[in-house]
Design a protein around this motif. Structure first.
Motif, PDB file in Angstrom:
ATOM      1  N   ARG A 155     -41.110 -24.743  -2.096  1.00  0.00           N
ATOM      2  CA  ARG A 155     -40.511 -25.850  -2.855  1.00  0.00           C
ATOM      3  C   ARG A 155     -41.503 -26.341  -3.899  1.00  0.00           C
ATOM      4  NH1 ARG A 155     -39.710 -30.423   0.486  1.00  0.00           N
ATOM      5  NH2 ARG A 155     -41.395 -29.532   1.697  1.00  0.00           N
ATOM      6  N   ARG A 156     -40.964 -26.794  -5.031  1.00  0.00           N
ATOM      7  CA  ARG A 156     -41.801 -27.359  -6.094  1.00  0.00           C
ATOM      8  C   ARG A 156     -41.298 -28.769  -6.370  1.00  0.00           C
ATOM      9  NH1 ARG A 156     -41.845 -22.903 -10.747  1.00  0.00           N
ATOM     10  NH2 ARG A 156     -39.606 -22.991 -10.389  1.00  0.00           N
ATOM     11  N   LEU A 157     -42.077 -29.732  -5.910  1.00  0.00           N
ATOM     12  CA  LEU A 157     -41.700 -31.141  -5.985  1.00  0.00           C
ATOM     13  C   LEU A 157     -42.407 -31.805  -7.154  1.00  0.00           C
ATOM     14  CD1 LEU A 157     -42.141 -31.940  -2.194  1.00  0.00           C
ATOM     15  CD2 LEU A 157     -40.074 -31.130  -3.369  1.00  0.00           C
ATOM     16  N   ILE A 158     -41.636 -32.533  -7.950  1.00  0.00           N
ATOM     17  CA  ILE A 158     -42.189 -33.238  -9.101  1.00  0.00           C
ATOM     18  C   ILE A 158     -42.113 -34.736  -8.829  1.00  0.00           C
ATOM     19  CG2 ILE A 158     -41.960 -33.713 -11.560  1.00  0.00           C
ATOM     20  CD1 ILE A 158     -40.612 -30.976 -11.825  1.00  0.00           C
ATOM     21  N   HIS A 159     -43.258 -35.398  -8.942  1.00  0.00           N
ATOM     22  CA  HIS A 159     -43.330 -36.838  -8.735  1.00  0.00           C
ATOM     23  C   HIS A 159     -43.792 -37.486 -10.046  1.00  0.00           C
ATOM     24  CE1 HIS A 159     -42.949 -36.039  -4.471  1.00  0.00           C
ATOM     25  NE2 HIS A 159     -43.950 -35.182  -4.577  1.00  0.00           N
ATOM     26  N   SER A 160     -43.108 -38.542 -10.441  1.00  0.00           N
ATOM     27  CA  SER A 160     -43.494 -39.283 -11.631  1.00  0.00           C
ATOM     28  C   SER A 160     -43.045 -40.734 -11.472  1.00  0.00           C
ATOM     29  CB  SER A 160     -42.881 -38.657 -12.885  1.00  0.00           C
ATOM     30  OG  SER A 160     -41.472 -38.660 -12.808  1.00  0.00           O
TER      31      SER A 160
END
Length: 134
Positions: free
Chosen positions: A109-114
């Motif tokens: 999985r590739r999780l993006i947090h911003s």
């Protein structure tokens, strides 16, 4: 995207990323003593857009809100496993945007947090092959 590869990541990743069209650079030795906040500022001032690291906690320690760089965190620092997934890492770098912390998980999985308008936002990129030891 001008990318710097952190000192804890196998140095062979730099050339492998270059072979995949990423402007990758080695981590300057004199940056090793910098704390995360000073390091992020130094990376920005040096004109880099992405930091590739294996420090998955950086997102919890440093806000990227308003920064001109993205951080891509790898699940390992094991050379063979990282080099086997260089295509996925290069793809992740091309999708990373300023102010984002992108974590590639062991399961792919590739999780993006911003942070947008003061609110934490998370989303996912399509998964890649898992990073599993053989």
């Amino acid at each position: 995207m001008r990318t710097v590869v952190d000192e804890g990541v196998p140095r062979q990743l730099v050339q492998a990323l270059r072979d995949h069209g990423i402007d990758a650079n080695r981590f300057p030795r004199h940056w090793a003593a910098l704390g995360n906040g000073a390091l992020l500022k130094t990376i920005e001032e040096a004109g880099f857009s992405v930091l590739v690291t294996n420090d998955k906690n950086m997102a919890h320690q440093q806000s990227l809100q308003g920064r001109s760089i993205a951080v891509v965190a790898l699940p390992y620092n094991k050379r063979r496993l990282i080099l086997e997934r260089v295509e996925a890492i290069a793809d992740t770098i091309t999708h990373a945007r300023p102010g984002e912390h992108v974590v590639i998980c062991l399961d792919g999985r590739r999780l993006i947090h911003s942070v947008i308008n003061g609110m934490p936002v998370s989303r996912e990129l399509p998964a890649v092959a898992p990073f599993k030891a053989r």
